[in-house]
Write a protein that holds these residues in place. Structure first.
Motif, PDB file in Angstrom:
ATOM      1  N   LYS A 172      -5.054   8.556   1.865  1.00 26.16           N
ATOM      2  CA  LYS A 172      -4.954   9.553   2.923  1.00 26.16           C
ATOM      3  C   LYS A 172      -6.139  10.490   2.814  1.00 26.16           C
ATOM      4  O   LYS A 172      -6.425  11.032   1.740  1.00 26.16           O
ATOM      5  CB  LYS A 172      -3.649  10.338   2.804  1.00 26.16           C
ATOM      6  N   THR A 173      -6.848  10.628   3.925  1.00 27.88           N
ATOM      7  CA  THR A 173      -8.012  11.510   3.975  1.00 27.88           C
ATOM      8  C   THR A 173      -7.899  12.361   5.232  1.00 27.88           C
ATOM      9  O   THR A 173      -8.108  11.864   6.345  1.00 27.88           O
ATOM     10  CB  THR A 173      -9.325  10.710   3.999  1.00 27.88           C
ATOM     11  N   GLY A 174      -7.555  13.628   5.054  1.00 29.99           N
ATOM     12  CA  GLY A 174      -7.402  14.497   6.204  1.00 29.99           C
ATOM     13  C   GLY A 174      -6.332  13.977   7.145  1.00 29.99           C
ATOM     14  O   GLY A 174      -5.179  13.771   6.762  1.00 29.99           O
TER      15      GLY A 174
ATOM     16  N   HIS B 146      -1.927   0.814  -8.986  1.00 34.30           N
ATOM     17  CA  HIS B 146      -2.490   1.912  -9.781  1.00 34.30           C
ATOM     18  C   HIS B 146      -2.782   3.090  -8.869  1.00 34.30           C
ATOM     19  O   HIS B 146      -3.480   2.946  -7.851  1.00 34.30           O
ATOM     20  CB  HIS B 146      -3.768   1.472 -10.491  1.00 34.30           C
ATOM     21  N   GLN B 147      -2.247   4.255  -9.226  1.00 34.25           N
ATOM     22  CA  GLN B 147      -2.470   5.473  -8.467  1.00 34.25           C
ATOM     23  C   GLN B 147      -3.763   6.108  -8.960  1.00 34.25           C
ATOM     24  O   GLN B 147      -3.827   6.678 -10.059  1.00 34.25           O
ATOM     25  CB  GLN B 147      -1.294   6.437  -8.654  1.00 34.25           C
ATOM     26  N   ILE B 148      -4.825   5.983  -8.170  1.00 34.08           N
ATOM     27  CA  ILE B 148      -6.127   6.500  -8.581  1.00 34.08           C
ATOM     28  C   ILE B 148      -6.116   8.018  -8.611  1.00 34.08           C
ATOM     29  O   ILE B 148      -6.593   8.645  -9.562  1.00 34.08           O
ATOM     30  CB  ILE B 148      -7.220   5.964  -7.641  1.00 34.08           C
ATOM     31  N   ASP B 149      -5.597   8.630  -7.564  1.00 34.86           N
ATOM     32  CA  ASP B 149      -5.406  10.077  -7.529  1.00 34.86           C
ATOM     33  C   ASP B 149      -4.216  10.374  -6.638  1.00 34.86           C
ATOM     34  O   ASP B 149      -3.477   9.453  -6.256  1.00 34.86           O
ATOM     35  CB  ASP B 149      -6.685  10.800  -7.056  1.00 34.86           C
ATOM     36  N   ALA B 150      -4.019  11.618  -6.284  1.00 34.15           N
ATOM     37  CA  ALA B 150      -2.820  11.997  -5.538  1.00 34.15           C
ATOM     38  C   ALA B 150      -2.741  11.335  -4.178  1.00 34.15           C
ATOM     39  O   ALA B 150      -1.648  11.214  -3.606  1.00 34.15           O
ATOM     40  CB  ALA B 150      -2.767  13.514  -5.385  1.00 34.15           C
ATOM     41  N   THR B 151      -3.864  10.873  -3.627  1.00 36.59           N
ATOM     42  CA  THR B 151      -3.861  10.328  -2.263  1.00 36.59           C
ATOM     43  C   THR B 151      -4.390   8.898  -2.167  1.00 36.59           C
ATOM     44  O   THR B 151      -4.466   8.360  -1.074  1.00 36.59           O
ATOM     45  CB  THR B 151      -4.706  11.218  -1.342  1.00 36.59           C
TER      46      THR B 151
ATOM     47  N   GLY C  85       0.867  -1.163   0.000  1.00 36.28           N
ATOM     48  CA  GLY C  85       0.000   0.000   0.000  1.00 36.28           C
ATOM     49  C   GLY C  85       0.904   1.213   0.000  1.00 36.28           C
ATOM     50  O   GLY C  85       2.057   1.144  -0.415  1.00 36.28           O
ATOM     51  N   GLN C  86       0.419   2.324   0.471  1.00 33.78           N
ATOM     52  CA  GLN C  86       1.260   3.513   0.513  1.00 33.78           C
ATOM     53  C   GLN C  86       2.243   3.482   1.676  1.00 33.78           C
ATOM     54  O   GLN C  86       3.213   4.215   1.684  1.00 33.78           O
ATOM     55  CB  GLN C  86       0.359   4.750   0.601  1.00 33.78           C
ATOM     56  N   GLY C  87       1.998   2.619   2.643  1.00 34.68           N
ATOM     57  CA  GLY C  87       2.909   2.517   3.764  1.00 34.68           C
ATOM     58  C   GLY C  87       2.747   3.665   4.743  1.00 34.68           C
ATOM     59  O   GLY C  87       2.135   4.692   4.438  1.00 34.68           O
ATOM     60  N   VAL C  88       3.303   3.474   5.938  1.00 32.90           N
ATOM     61  CA  VAL C  88       3.191   4.452   7.019  1.00 32.90           C
ATOM     62  C   VAL C  88       4.580   4.719   7.570  1.00 32.90           C
ATOM     63  O   VAL C  88       5.416   3.816   7.674  1.00 32.90           O
ATOM     64  CB  VAL C  88       2.248   3.929   8.126  1.00 32.90           C
ATOM     65  N   ASP C  89       4.836   5.959   7.932  1.00 30.24           N
ATOM     66  CA  ASP C  89       6.084   6.333   8.591  1.00 30.24           C
ATOM     67  C   ASP C  89       6.267   5.446   9.829  1.00 30.24           C
ATOM     68  O   ASP C  89       5.400   5.356  10.687  1.00 30.24           O
ATOM     69  CB  ASP C  89       6.021   7.811   8.983  1.00 30.24           C
ATOM     70  N   ARG C  90       7.430   4.812   9.901  1.00 30.64           N
ATOM     71  CA  ARG C  90       7.705   3.892  11.011  1.00 30.64           C
ATOM     72  C   ARG C  90       7.498   4.544  12.369  1.00 30.64           C
ATOM     73  O   ARG C  90       7.033   3.908  13.315  1.00 30.64           O
ATOM     74  CB  ARG C  90       9.137   3.384  10.871  1.00 30.64           C
ATOM     75  N   ASN C  91       7.808   5.831  12.491  1.00 35.30           N
ATOM     76  CA  ASN C  91       7.694   6.514  13.771  1.00 35.30           C
ATOM     77  C   ASN C  91       6.251   6.711  14.217  1.00 35.30           C
ATOM     78  O   ASN C  91       6.000   7.032  15.381  1.00 35.30           O
ATOM     79  CB  ASN C  91       8.387   7.880  13.704  1.00 35.30           C
ATOM     80  N   LEU C  92       5.296   6.524  13.302  1.00 35.67           N
ATOM     81  CA  LEU C  92       3.896   6.708  13.656  1.00 35.67           C
ATOM     82  C   LEU C  92       3.234   5.414  14.111  1.00 35.67           C
ATOM     83  O   LEU C  92       2.118   5.443  14.629  1.00 35.67           O
ATOM     84  CB  LEU C  92       3.116   7.267  12.454  1.00 35.67           C
TER      85      LEU C  92
END
Length: 780
Positions: free
Chosen positions: A380-382, A323-328, A64-71
């Protein structure tokens, strides 16, 4: 900000996880680690603020887009290809054993590619019958085999590995069998490994290895990659030669917002792992137990009986698409088909010796076909970073086992007799697993993130068994049995970064594992089966439910100093254990055990001082049975009570490594692994006989192993291109050590002659002696 982006991981209702209080020793140890770090923190604060590094970690098996390890609210360990090369380890499991806190490898089989890997006491092992508790993925494809959840390390294309990531605990996003953790490997493509890469090495035990790859890409978006590897050795123990080969080929295309690749993986191995050998026998007289040296003490290279040969073959085809649907928002998909075959030949003692026919010659044939699809939508949403996914995996297994009367030759090898081989058992099994999950990391405050995960697992397992009646010899075909399992598994955690200080985190999680075909087919104590051989009955087994609580910190003390600590507790309910009838003949059965517990701490400190880079890791582990019960271990009925330690797992382990680049192109380094004593299977209650009161500690002593390495680059080029020559020495001081022990009975004299007299003995898995290897690596 600089970004160092890791490829994301291919990464009856029950109540959710309950908050678990950490044991006092663990809490004190974690506090002590924080106090020890204070002087270092002062040093960090006085230095310039380092440039922030963002390490992206996947939160599920599918990219997926992955998450910052620190979070993230749990500890992770992630390694890139460069570190794998620098370590000069023998293979992947050897690298993890040397470098990753919480990981250890038991050399139960004695073959370098058949290591029994544990992480926080949970296993990812090629041994059929081992209580598996770690899920393993390669580019999103689950490689735990359907028949027993075993992991065949020899079929992983090691030279093609680009990164590995280890995620701890009962993380529900990673699907079934993620009780103690998930291990994910990603492989190279023509984009990440362009040009030619090659490595050749040779050394002790007649070991030879060759790896070669070539990757390419062009301006139109097409890229391709092909890699192959060969390994061959005589083995350091008697009758323990082995060889393997594998190929990975990829072709893919990237255009605009869409990229895909198709990968074909082929592998074949023929490995010999002759298992445990008696170190000493036991003689009890008047309450005094004496120990007499046996085969291993008299000759380090000895094996008990042979052959114990395993031939594995694999063909796998997979498709990955993003596939990148949109920027987020991003869509990812995976489809695969996998066909594996395993054939074994095993020589054992006869259950009932008859004259010259004092041995048993056993063969098994396993055929497994599996296929699966997975879909993931991430975005990512908000203040939310989320992922939704679904997985479907199906498999079909056919298993056939034969037994033949035989006899021992002068080398304790088993030769088949004149009688024809007879059917021991046959099974045809199917499994289907469906998973639906969602995970969300929510920024509830500027430095505080809450992560929640929920997954629903549904699994069906069916068996059609055929067995032979021991008394009449009649072939019995059993009715087809079908079992269904459902589980809803949540996880919830929080990560908070202190201003100018560490990130603190806490997490609770729940996950499950369902019984496999082999476990359901061998679950009747009245009809024990032979592993990795027969199946005799299929009573119902409950699914294993695991709950993990973890707290810890990540602390970038400076640009060149990183510290992390984690304290954890994992409780398994209805754990599935193999209760052996005989450690030497491999007979036994599977059964649920009410409750087991794994708890401990992992500490990791990594730094650089001038031209020296170093790592320090420490792990404390308490792995115990937490219910009253009787385990069948070897020839013993072991009575366990809450707090009885699980055998084979050291309480303390320390890992230290360092490399010094003392001149342009030159590097020398070394590493040491020190482990405390560990218990011996069959002696968990301190006894050597069921009806005796004497307490005797048969645990294996602690040990430390030291390894050295050196390398030279004649010409230092960008991106580590050009030639590199290296040499290494394993077990520099030729330390004699053992990684696993079991109480059993031997029918041979200390010189290796067959006597037929059963004597109690401690069998051990010996560690390899000192060895030397040289090699060369080329990249252009």
């Amino acid at each position: 900000m600089t970004t160092n982006e890791e490829t994301p991981l291919h990464s009856k209702k029950s109540r959710g996880p309950k908050p678990v209080a950490l044991p006092r020793p663990l809490a004190m140890a974690l506090c002590a680690c924080g106090l020890l770090s204070l002087p270092l923190a002062g040093q960090a604060q006085s230095a310039q603020t380092p440039t922030a590094t963002v390490e992206i970690i996947g939160t599920s098996p599918l990219p997926g887009q992955g998450v910052d390890r620190n979070l993230l609210p749990y500890s992770t360990q992630s390694v890139r290809r460069e570190r794998l090369d620098e370590s000069k380890a023998d293979n992947l499991i050897d690298f993890m054993n040397r470098n990753l806190p919480g990981v250890q490898v038991n050399d139960v089989q004695g073959s370098p590619f058949q290591g029994d890997l544990t992480y926080r006491g949970f296993r990812a092992s090629p041994l059929l019958g081992a209580a598996q508790g770690i899920s393993v993925y390669l580019d999103g494809v689950r490689v735990n085999e359907p028949f027993g959840d075993v992991v065949n390390w020899d079929l992983i294309p090691e030279f093609s590995i680009n990164s590995l990531t280890l995620v701890p605990g009962a993380n529900p996003a990673f699907g079934l069998n993620t009780l103690g953790g998930a291990l994910s490997f990603t492989t190279h493509s023509g984009l990440t490994a362009p040009g030619v890469r090659a490595e050749i090495s040779a050394g002790s035990f007649g070991r030879k290895r060759l790896d070669l790859s070539y990757g390419t890409s062009d301006d139109t978006g097409w890229h391709s990659y092909v890699a192959g590897g060969l390994f061959d050795e005589n083995g350091w123990r008697d009758h323990s030669d082995g060889r393997l080969g594998n190929v990975l080929a990829k072709v893919g295309h990237r255009a605009g917002d869409t990229e895909w690749d198709v990968a074909l993986q082929l592998g074949r191995s023929r490995l010999v792992g002759n298992g445990l050998v008696p170190a000493y026998t036991l003689d009890e007289d008047g309450g005094v137990v004496t120990r007499e040296p046996d085969l291993y003490a008299n000759r380090r290279e000895s094996v008990y009986t042979h052959p114990d040969r395993t031939t594995n073959r694999l063909a796998q085809l997979s498709l990955n698409m993003r596939h990148q649907i949109d920027a987020t928002t991003e869509l990812a998909a995976l489809a695969y088909v996998r066909n594996s075959r395993r054939d074994t030949v095993n020589g054992d003692e006869a259950e009932e010796p008859d004259g010259d026919e004092n041995a048993s010659f056993n063969t098994t044939h396993t055929r497994q076909k599996s296929a699966g699809v997975a879909l993931s939508l991430s975005g990512k949403t908000g203040a939310h970073q989320w992922q939704l996914g679904a997985t479907v995996d199906g498999s079909r297994t056919r298993f056939h086992e034969t037994e033949q009367e035989g006899f021992f030759d002068d080398s304790r090898g088993v030769l088949p007799g004149d009688e024809e081989a007879e059917l021991g058992a046959r099974v045809s099994g199917r499994s289907l697993a469906f998973g639906l999950y969602g995970t969300d990391t929510w920024r509830v405050a500027p430095r505080t993130h809450l992560t929640g995960t929920l997954r629903y697992n549904h699994a069906r397992v069916s068996n059609q068994l055929t067995s032979v009646d021991d008394d009449t010899g009649a072939v019995n075909e059993r009715p087809n049995e079908k079992f269904r399992y459902n589980s809803l598994n949540p996880a919830l955690g929080i990560a908070h970064q202190l201003e100018g200080g560490p990130t603190l985190f806490a997490n609770v999680a729940r996950n499950n594992r369902v019984p496999t075909v082999i476990e359901l087919g061998c679950a009747d104590p009245e009809e024990p089966c032979r592993l990795p051989a027969g199946l005799q009955a299929d009573p119902y087994l409950k699914q294993v439910v695991s709950r993990t609580a973890e707290v810890g910190m990540r602390w970038p003390l400076s640009r060149s100093l990183q510290f992390s600590a984690a304290a954890y507790r994992t409780i398994n309910r209805d754990d599935i254990l193999f209760r052996s009838v005989s450690a030497t003949s491999q007979q036994g059965y599977f059964e649920n055990f009410a409750r087991t517990r794994h708890q401990g701490i992992d500490l990791d400190l990594q730094g650089r001082l001038g031209a020296v880079s170093w790592t320090l890791g420490y792990s404390f582990l308490q792995a115990t049975y937490e219910a009253n019960g009787v385990l069948r271990q070897g020839e013993r009925n072991v009575t366990v009570v809450p707090g009885t330690r699980i055998a084979g797992l050291p309480k303390h382990s320390l890992k230290l490594g360092a490399d010094w680049r003392f001149a342009p192109g030159w590097s020398v380094g070394g590493d040491v692994q020190a482990l405390s004593r560990r218990g011996t299977a069959g002696n968990e209650d301190g006894r050597i006989e069921d009806d005796e009161d004497e307490i005797v500690d048969l645990g294996l002593p602690g040990h430390a192993v030291f390894n050295l390495r050196a390398s030279w680059r004649p010409q230092v080029l960008p991106q580590q291109q050009g030639w590199e020559f290296f040499a290494k020495v394993n077990n520099v001081f030729d330390r004699r050590y053992e990684s696993f022990g079991a109480l059993a009975e031997t029918v041979f004299t200390p010189t290796g002659s067959y006597s037929g007299d059963e004597r109690d003995a401690v069998f051990v898995a010996p560690g390899a002696p000192r060895s030397f290897f040289v090699g060369a690596r080329y990249r252009f």
